[in-house]
Write an enzyme that holds these catalytic residues in place. Sequence first.
Site, PDB file in Angstrom:
ATOM      1  N   TRP A 131     -43.960 -22.977  54.741  1.00 50.20           N
ATOM      2  CA  TRP A 131     -45.074 -23.876  54.435  1.00 50.20           C
ATOM      3  C   TRP A 131     -45.226 -23.991  52.920  1.00 50.20           C
ATOM      4  CZ3 TRP A 131     -50.688 -22.072  54.002  1.00 50.20           C
ATOM      5  CH2 TRP A 131     -51.562 -23.163  53.864  1.00 50.20           C
ATOM      6  N   ASP A 212     -48.406 -15.066  59.723  1.00 49.63           N
ATOM      7  CA  ASP A 212     -49.174 -16.295  59.601  1.00 49.63           C
ATOM      8  C   ASP A 212     -49.199 -16.908  60.999  1.00 49.63           C
ATOM      9  OD1 ASP A 212     -50.276 -18.761  59.139  1.00 49.63           O
ATOM     10  OD2 ASP A 212     -49.114 -19.182  57.344  1.00 49.63           O
ATOM     11  N   LYS A 247     -56.178 -25.803  64.207  1.00 49.13           N
ATOM     12  CA  LYS A 247     -55.386 -26.649  65.093  1.00 49.13           C
ATOM     13  C   LYS A 247     -55.781 -26.479  66.553  1.00 49.13           C
ATOM     14  CE  LYS A 247     -52.860 -27.194  61.307  1.00 49.13           C
ATOM     15  NZ  LYS A 247     -53.246 -26.648  59.988  1.00 49.13           N
TER      16      LYS A 247
END
Length: 397
Positions: A131, A212, A247
Site C-alpha cells: 500500500w 495490516d 471497508k
Amino acid sequence: MIFTQVELAPADPILGLTDEFKADTRTNKVNLGVGIYKNEAGLTPILESVKLAEQRLLKTEESKNYLGIEGVQAYNSAVQALLFGDDHQVVKNKRALTAQAPGGTGSLRVAAEFLVRNTEAKTIWVSNPTWANHKNIFQSASLTIKEYRYYKAETHDKDFDAMVEDLSSAKAGDLVLLHGCCHNPTGIDLTESQWHTVADICLKQELVPLFDFAYQGFGDGVDEDANGLRILANAVPELLIANSFSKNFGLYNERIGAVTIVAENEADVKKAFSQVKSTIRGNYSNPPAHGALIVSTILADTELKILWEAELKEMRERIAKMRTLFVETLKQEGVTQDFSFISRQNGMFSFSGLSKEQVAKLKDEHGVYIVGSGRISVAGMTKNNMPVICKAIASVL
C-alpha cells in the site's frame, strides 16, 4: 519568515489522484484509484445494519463525555473476537490487549511509534509492492524500511520463494508487515501452507509480525480471512495487529480501527499496553466514540450481526462478479492478452500489469483513473461503467 523555506509536498499517489478526478469535467470519467466500495448504482452506501445501530444509539446515548485512552471497552473486546475467534488461547490466556484507534492508518502509526520508543526494533520489512501509504507511516515513525519480494510480474502471481529468501535474511528483532488478507495492491493472498511457512520463519529468525488487517470479510469470509493471523498467533510469542472497519462496515469517514498487541504472557502484555496508551496520549489523547459504538452495538446483537454478515457477503460477492465480468468484457472488446489472473485475486484491488504510460493514457484520453502502479479498485467497477473501462483499456494495450 520561516514558511518561505517550506517546499511543496508531492501529491499523495492515491488521494492526489482523487483530487484530479474531482477536477475533471468529463461526464464519462471513472475513478478506480481510491479504495472505496461502490454498489451497482455507483454509490457508497450506508449499511442497513449501521443505520439501525445508529438509530439505537440516538435513543440510548446519554453523554458525549471523553472516552478512556484505549476507547470503548466493548468495542475492543469485539475486535479481539473477530480477530482470534471466541476460544483462541491468546484471548483465554489474556495475552492480548486492544486499543481503539483512528482507522487503519492511525493504528499502524500507534503501533510503529510504540515499537520505536520502547523496543530495539528499528527495521520493518514490507512487501514489494505494498500500500502506497505504508512507507510514509513507518518513515514518519523513524523506522528503516526494507522490502521483501512478493509479486512476480511475469506470472501475475506471488513469488513466494523470493519472499521466503528475503525474510530468511532478516535479523532478530526486525518487524515484518503482513497483509492479513486481500493483499493491497495485488489482491494475491498466501495459502494456508504458506502462512505456516511464514510462521516458521518468524519463529526461527525471531521476527515480530505486524498485521495490516483492513479487509476482513472481503476475501473468503470473516473467519476464513483471519486464518493466516491465527496461524501466526499460534506460533509466535509476540505480534501486533492494526485493523480497520472502514471497508467491511462501510465506516470510511468514522475512521474506526484498533491496534492489538499480543505478548508471551499476561504480565508482559500489560506493561507493553501501558506504553501503547502513553503513545496514544501523546498523539490524540483519546479516540472518537461514534464509530466504535456502531461496531460494538452491531457485534453484540445477534440480529444486527447476522444482518451485517449478510451485507458483507453481498459486497464480497459483488466484487467477485465484477472480476469475472471484467475479464469477460475485455475479451469482448477484442483483448487477446490473458487477464484471467484478475478472477483469481481477492478483495477490493487487482494488480493489472498496466504500465505507467498506459495508466497515463487511460486518464488523459479516456477519463479512467487508476493508480500509477497499475492497481485497479475492482470495488469501484459496476455493470454500467464496465464497458467504458474495458474499451479504454483495450485502446491502450
